[in-house]
Design an enzyme around this catalytic site. Sequence first.
Site, mmCIF file in Angstrom:
data_model
loop_
_atom_site.group_PDB
_atom_site.id
_atom_site.type_symbol
_atom_site.label_atom_id
_atom_site.label_comp_id
_atom_site.label_asym_id
_atom_site.label_seq_id
_atom_site.Cartn_x
_atom_site.Cartn_y
_atom_site.Cartn_z
ATOM 1 N N GLU A 258 74.189 46.052 -56.721
ATOM 2 C CA GLU A 258 75.017 44.680 -56.732
ATOM 3 C C GLU A 258 76.487 45.126 -56.159
ATOM 4 O O GLU A 258 77.367 46.020 -56.941
ATOM 5 C CB GLU A 258 75.218 44.084 -58.199
ATOM 6 C CG GLU A 258 73.962 43.532 -58.789
ATOM 7 C CD GLU A 258 73.230 42.809 -58.146
ATOM 8 O OE1 GLU A 258 73.782 41.950 -57.326
ATOM 9 O OE2 GLU A 258 72.004 42.657 -58.125
ATOM 10 N N CYS A 297 82.944 39.427 -58.582
ATOM 11 C CA CYS A 297 82.343 39.730 -57.569
ATOM 12 C C CYS A 297 81.577 38.440 -56.657
ATOM 13 O O CYS A 297 81.392 38.449 -55.532
ATOM 14 C CB CYS A 297 80.760 40.468 -57.691
ATOM 15 S SG CYS A 297 80.000 39.733 -59.098
#
Length: 676
Positions: A258, A297
């Site tokens: 990720e 994020c």
Amino acid sequence: MSVLSLQSFAKGEWIAPAGRISSLKSAVTGEVVAEIGSGALDFGAMAHHARNAGGPALRAMSFHQRAHLLKALAQYLNDRREALYELSYETGATKADSMIDIDGGIATLFVYASKGRRELPDDTIYIDGGLEQLSRSGNFVGQHVATSLQGVALHINAFNFPVWGMLEKLAPTLLAGVPAIVKPASSTAWLTEAAFRMIVESGILPEGAVQFIAGSTGDLIDRLTLQDVVSFTGSAATAMMLRANPNLLKNSVRFVAEQDSLNASILGPDATPGTPEFDAFIREVHREMTTKAGQKCTAIRRIIVPDAHRSAVIEALSDRLSKTTIGNPRDEATRMGALAGHAQRDDVREKAKRIGQDARLAFGDLDSVEVANADAQAGAFFSPILFECADPDGAQDVHEVEAFGPVSTVMGYRDLTHALALANRGQGSLVASVFTHDGAVARKVVEMSGAFHGRLYFANRDTGKDATGHGSPLPHMIHGGPGRAGGGEEMGGIRGVMHYMQRTAIQGSPDLLMAITKSWTPGSKTLEKDTHPFRLTFGDLEIGHTLRTEARTVSLEDIEHFAEFTGDNFYAHMDEEAAKANPFFPGRVAHGYLILSFAAGLFVEPAPGPVLANYGLDNLRFMKPVSPGDTLKVRLTAKQKARRNDEYGEVRWDVGVYNQDDEQVASYELLTMNAM
Ligand code: NAP
């Protein structure tokens, strides 16, 4: 606050920092909060302990038992949140930020606990999909199953969500029956260590199920094998470096990544100023820019709006940003806290300057910020920065440079196709949101942009307050994205558990497959006994126990009676000519529901007993029409059992209804709740 000495947890023991020790500073005051260093760790022994103590203990439990552990852990942490909030302030997080991290992490454990019990079997083998017939005779069949990996999961986490980042990975890993070694980002590791310490103190998990590295992973990555998994969250640069490790490549060690992402939010062409969608868009973009000081994020980095509304958007956002109190996160009035540290602030400033080469500064100040109740120099405070990019087609950095802070760029589009082309220039993102009330717009977004984004989030006047937010990854939905976002997927309900399991295709005879899966399938042996299966308790009922019923003839009067009684006078049951003209029917036929009702009448055992309730039907198919004069009989076979609690469990029955020529006219799975 005295300086914390962050310890690792290896082979069941806490190990004090050693070797090269670094100081970790408060994001708010710049004072030293903790010391970290992993010099004393034997990484080979940690991996061995996970594989030889934690793994076997977890694999000895069923999915349901592991789900119970997660629930107990969630409750334990939930009762101790206050202590974690306290430590979280020093990372620069406000109370609202901390709740996303801490409460969000605990909620993820709860969701996995519940999904584990509802969607996984009370067993150690997961059945993936349906049975495949591999031969004409039915004597050779196939089934995909998944079993727990027999290694260890190494979780490497980013600094921005010290608690959620750990728990969102632990939940699916432990549910899969795999032990984990958690390695948090150093800069906020005091908070992760505190939450991890609670997990250990709870005594809920078996020995070896979790270990913790405060500091560097040493040579651990060089020691991983085909049964291990690396789940990484962090920057694209670190991911690329770690992925390229020769040992990971040689052993095809799974690597879930990720990474960072240039997420976009699109104001739909229909969402003009004055519409609820426009207002919701402004609120959401502002929230995403300032929550966690933009260190998310999933935060919105690119604000894509119709050219005609660029000025209105900038004006509305600037107005909100100017009213955002920046300062000491402990203050209730503070809306935006500090970045995680000075290094992080310097990095954000440098990246913002690069973006500024493509765009004009529309709001904020790169070099100074007004701060309430804190020392602006000592803490890592940073002004929200809004850029406007006049030429998004010609610009490069606005689509490539991630400033991991409260920095975002407004850019205009000509039409929806152009907007989506701009969104896709992020080269793979975790999430793109679209504010529209127009179904055609939403459809086009998915067609043109789905392949570039891990999640598409649509918000409008109908979703209102129920919408969970552009930036919130949910345990039910996948979190991850293609390309630059890392190509990984986390969570997504049970999908996330499968990253820690091996899928295997099983081929063999129906009887062997039944022994493996504990699930009866047509072709495997049946147990025909004198006792009616409905008279047996959940515990006594054996898989394969079968009842074959007497026969019953269906008359034209039955069909007419059923039609009149229920009001279902569909022509296929009532009008011979019209039914004949239909390509499926030879003439008037029995109602499907009549067949089901007669089937129940044939197999039900009327007296009170262990069967508590009919809970539903799955996979119902009517395979052949039933004409007046046909005779029906039923085969009822116990297919699968799933314990629900100490009092009852769910039994899945395979039901076949046959006519006088032994042709199957209906098939379905009946679900009942049976007493223990
Ligand atoms: P980072 O510098 O790449 O660090 C990520 C993790 O990797 C940290 O735990 C770090 O540990 C560790 N690490 C660094 N070098 C390593 C090595 N040689 N061997 C083993 N581990 C190593 O990223 P970050 O600054 O913490 O996080 C910010 C970035 O993460 C942003 O770009 C953001 O977009 C991304 N992010 C993505 C997601 C997502 O879900 N996609 C979520 C959050 C953040 P140390 O701290 O000890 O160096």
